[in-house]
Design a protein around this motif. Structure first.
Motif, short mmCIF file in Angstrom:
data_model
loop_
_atom_site.label_atom_id
_atom_site.label_comp_id
_atom_site.label_asym_id
_atom_site.label_seq_id
_atom_site.Cartn_x
_atom_site.Cartn_y
_atom_site.Cartn_z
N ALA A 149 74.71 6.10 114.77
CA ALA A 149 75.69 8.10 114.91
C ALA A 149 76.69 7.97 114.08
O ALA A 149 78.01 7.14 114.19
CB ALA A 149 76.01 8.04 116.73
N ILE A 151 80.40 9.08 113.20
CA ILE A 151 81.28 8.81 114.32
C ILE A 151 83.13 9.86 113.11
O ILE A 151 83.19 8.62 112.60
CB ILE A 151 81.85 8.39 114.73
N CYS A 153 86.78 9.87 113.47
CA CYS A 153 87.50 9.88 114.02
C CYS A 153 88.67 10.73 114.48
O CYS A 153 89.78 10.41 113.11
CB CYS A 153 87.86 7.87 114.45
N VAL A 181 85.07 1.90 116.79
CA VAL A 181 83.71 2.59 116.90
C VAL A 181 82.48 1.04 116.18
O VAL A 181 81.21 1.70 117.10
CB VAL A 181 83.49 4.51 116.55
N ALA A 186 78.26 2.38 116.94
CA ALA A 186 78.14 3.03 115.87
C ALA A 186 78.90 3.22 114.11
O ALA A 186 79.59 2.26 113.88
CB ALA A 186 79.12 4.90 116.55
N PRO A 188 81.78 4.78 112.11
CA PRO A 188 82.68 5.34 111.58
C PRO A 188 82.60 6.09 110.01
O PRO A 188 82.60 5.65 109.49
CB PRO A 188 84.24 4.80 112.00
N ALA A 228 79.51 13.96 110.36
CA ALA A 228 79.83 13.53 111.49
C ALA A 228 78.53 14.62 112.34
O ALA A 228 78.39 15.26 112.76
CB ALA A 228 81.24 14.04 112.10
N ALA A 230 79.25 13.44 115.90
CA ALA A 230 80.56 13.73 116.98
C ALA A 230 81.67 13.33 116.48
O ALA A 230 81.58 12.47 115.07
CB ALA A 230 80.01 12.96 117.91
N THR A 232 85.61 11.58 117.68
CA THR A 232 86.06 11.17 118.53
C THR A 232 87.51 11.00 119.26
O THR A 232 87.71 10.60 117.74
CB THR A 232 84.96 9.45 119.78
N LEU A 267 82.37 7.54 125.23
CA LEU A 267 81.81 7.18 123.72
C LEU A 267 81.46 5.94 124.47
O LEU A 267 79.81 5.55 124.75
CB LEU A 267 81.56 6.92 122.25
#
Ligand code: SF4
Ligand code: SF4
Lengths: 296, 191
Positions: A149, A151, A153, A181, A186, A188, A228, A230, A232, A267
């Motif tokens: 994943a 992610i 930030c 993260v 995951a 980042p 990305a 997702a 967070t 998460l």
């Protein structure tokens, strides 16, 4: 177990209850117990109240602080806006006798007194803090690493800034959130202008929604560019701005991103094996299902 | 590029006039801003780092450096009646980058406090006050959320003033001490 009075604020309990539920459950797995802070209110909203009358902001935040002082517990919270009000007013009143006396005069009318006997923490800084939890404990608590994943930030503003009055160090390119993260498996991603504001603060979301969303849109462009899956963040208000904001951006500007937005606690909850139902992810404006299929 | 206009003729005329008129200056305004903001705004040397850091600058006519200058020159009316005063997201980027160690963000907050004393305040700020006076929350709970909370195993209402309404009286007393609810009602009614 490290025990804290859990200051909830408004948006987590009343809009994204998954943030509250996951904070309670994820922290317990790493030795932190969050206790209800009975009778707490809005922090109050630093943008609105601070703009109207700083003296009211001090007094209202102090009332919340006194509730925790009476419990003899430090406060833990999960929102940058709350951090601005609760941490900062605690800090100011501890160091400014004149202001403290003024506030205590008001609090005396409701039989309360600010003593300055507790400290205030964001749950994320407790997770990062080796003495309380630390990255290894977070890693050890993970049962479903979110591998693969990507992610983005979003640190938000009011946790770390203004830098010289806080204790988080560099605010131009910090990396501690990325480390958290990474600890849950995951990946980042770095994106342009990472430390830019989400656009919601200072009352601007309510005052000029188009202006506010235009700032959000710029961040979304940069996050998408970095690939990305997702976003967070550490703040339910930033969460609202990115999550509901994407729907508003689609309506107002016609731009579509569909990037799910999850609080770090949500998460972490997923990585510790909580189900999407345990997190009320269906309340999020942006559908999280494609992301969940990819990571779970 | 078109000059900035708010369709308020008096204000537009004022903003078009870039000269400094002594009669526009109120030295007490500078003092009031310094006192409320607790920052050394008078040390500003107009480098523009703040505007260069500002997420609101590229998408509006809001210029934090201009407000810093207005503060030093005591330009009270121009500061408090300019609608741009409310476009600061309070992100503190300018504060972290100012080479003079000033907190321009806090200058804006102080000016907003002074504007409120003249009943200049956006409606949404006052609506938050009303919501908190009633329930303790700026963003109160609702039925959809109550149902979701119950499914998560949380109480339908959080353990805040929502579950302990006996605490709301204390909040109302604090707000009444400052006459805030009364002022919010009055200003909103006048709209
Ligand atoms: S960055 Fe500081 S010194 Fe430079 S213009 Fe802004 S407030 Fe003034
Ligand atoms: S705090 Fe306000 S003035 Fe300063 S950079 Fe952020 S939005 Fe601009």
């Amino acid at each position: 177990m490290h025990e804290y009075a859990f200051f909830l604020g408004c948006i987590a309990p009343n809009r994204y209850p998954g943030c509250e539920a996951s904070a309670i459950k994820t922290s317990e797995k790493v030795g932190i117990k969050l206790l209800p802070l009975k009778g707490a209110s809005c922090c109050p909203a630093p943008g609105a109240f601070g703009s109207i009358d700083l003296n009211v902001w001090y007094a209202m935040a102090a009332r919340n602080l006194v509730l925790a002082e009476e419990m003899k517990k430090d406060i833990a919270l999960i929102c940058n806006g709350c951090y601005k009000s609760i941490w900062e007013v605690n800090h100011i009143l501890k160091h400014n006798d004149e202001l403290r006396d003024q506030v205590n005069e008001v609090l005396a009318e409701i039989d309360m007194q600010f003593k300055g006997s507790i400290d205030v923490f964001h749950l994320a800084e407790l997770y990062y803090n080796e003495e309380i939890c630390g990255l290894q404990k977070i890693r050890d608590s993970v049962t479903t690493p979110l591998s693969g994943a990507k992610i983005a930030c979003h640190y938000g503003c009011h946790l770390m800034k203004p830098q010289k009055e806080r204790h988080f160090g560099d605010t131009e390119n910090p990396m501690w959130f990325e480390e958290l993260v990474s600890a849950i498996g995951a990946e980042p991603v770095q994106y342009r202008n990472k430390m830019q504001c989400c656009g919601a603060g200072g009352g601007v979301r309510g005052y000029d929604i188009v202006h506010s969303l235009d700032i959000t849109n710029e961040k979304l462009i940069n996050m998408r560019e970095a690939g990305a899956d997702a976003i967070t963040e550490l703040c339910p208000f930033c969460q609202l701005q990115f999550d509901r904001g994407q729907i508003e951006i689609k309506e107002k500007f016609g731009d579509v991103y569909n990037i799910p937005v999850l609080h770090f606690n949500e998460l972490l909850g997923l990585a510790q094996g909580m189900s999407p139902q345990d997190l009320a992810l269906d309340l999020h404006g942006i559908n999280c299902t494609p992301f969940l299929k990819k990571v779970l | 590029m078109a000059a900035k206009t708010y369709n308020i003729p008096e204000l537009d005329k004022k903003l078009a006039d870039r000269r400094y008129h002594l009669s526009d200056s109120n030295p007490d305004f500078t003092k009031d801003v310094l006192k409320t903001s607790r920052t050394i705004a008078n040390m500003c040397f107009q480098c523009g780092t703040c505007t260069g850091s500002c997420p609101s600058a590229p998408r509006s006519s809001y210029r934090i450096r201009l407000f810093m200058r207005r503060c030093v020159l005591g330009l009270e009316n121009e500061s408090l009646t300019d609608p741009d005063l409310w476009l600061c997201t309070t992100c503190y980027s300018c504060t972290d980058r100012c080479p003079r160690d000033i907190a321009p963000t806090d200058v804006i907050m102080a000016m907003r406090n002074l504007a409120f004393k003249r009943d200049i305040i956006p409606k949404n700020f006052l609506q938050t006050v009303q919501a908190i006076y009633k329930s303790g929350h700026g963003v109160p709970n609702n039925d959809v959320n109550r149902a979701a909370r119950t499914k998560l195993g949380l109480d339908a209402d959080p353990p805040t003033t929502h579950s302990y309404p006996e605490y709301i009286m204390g909040i109302q007393k604090i707000l009444d001490h400052f006459g805030l609810k009364e002022n919010a009602d009055r200003i909103l009614k006048g709209d």
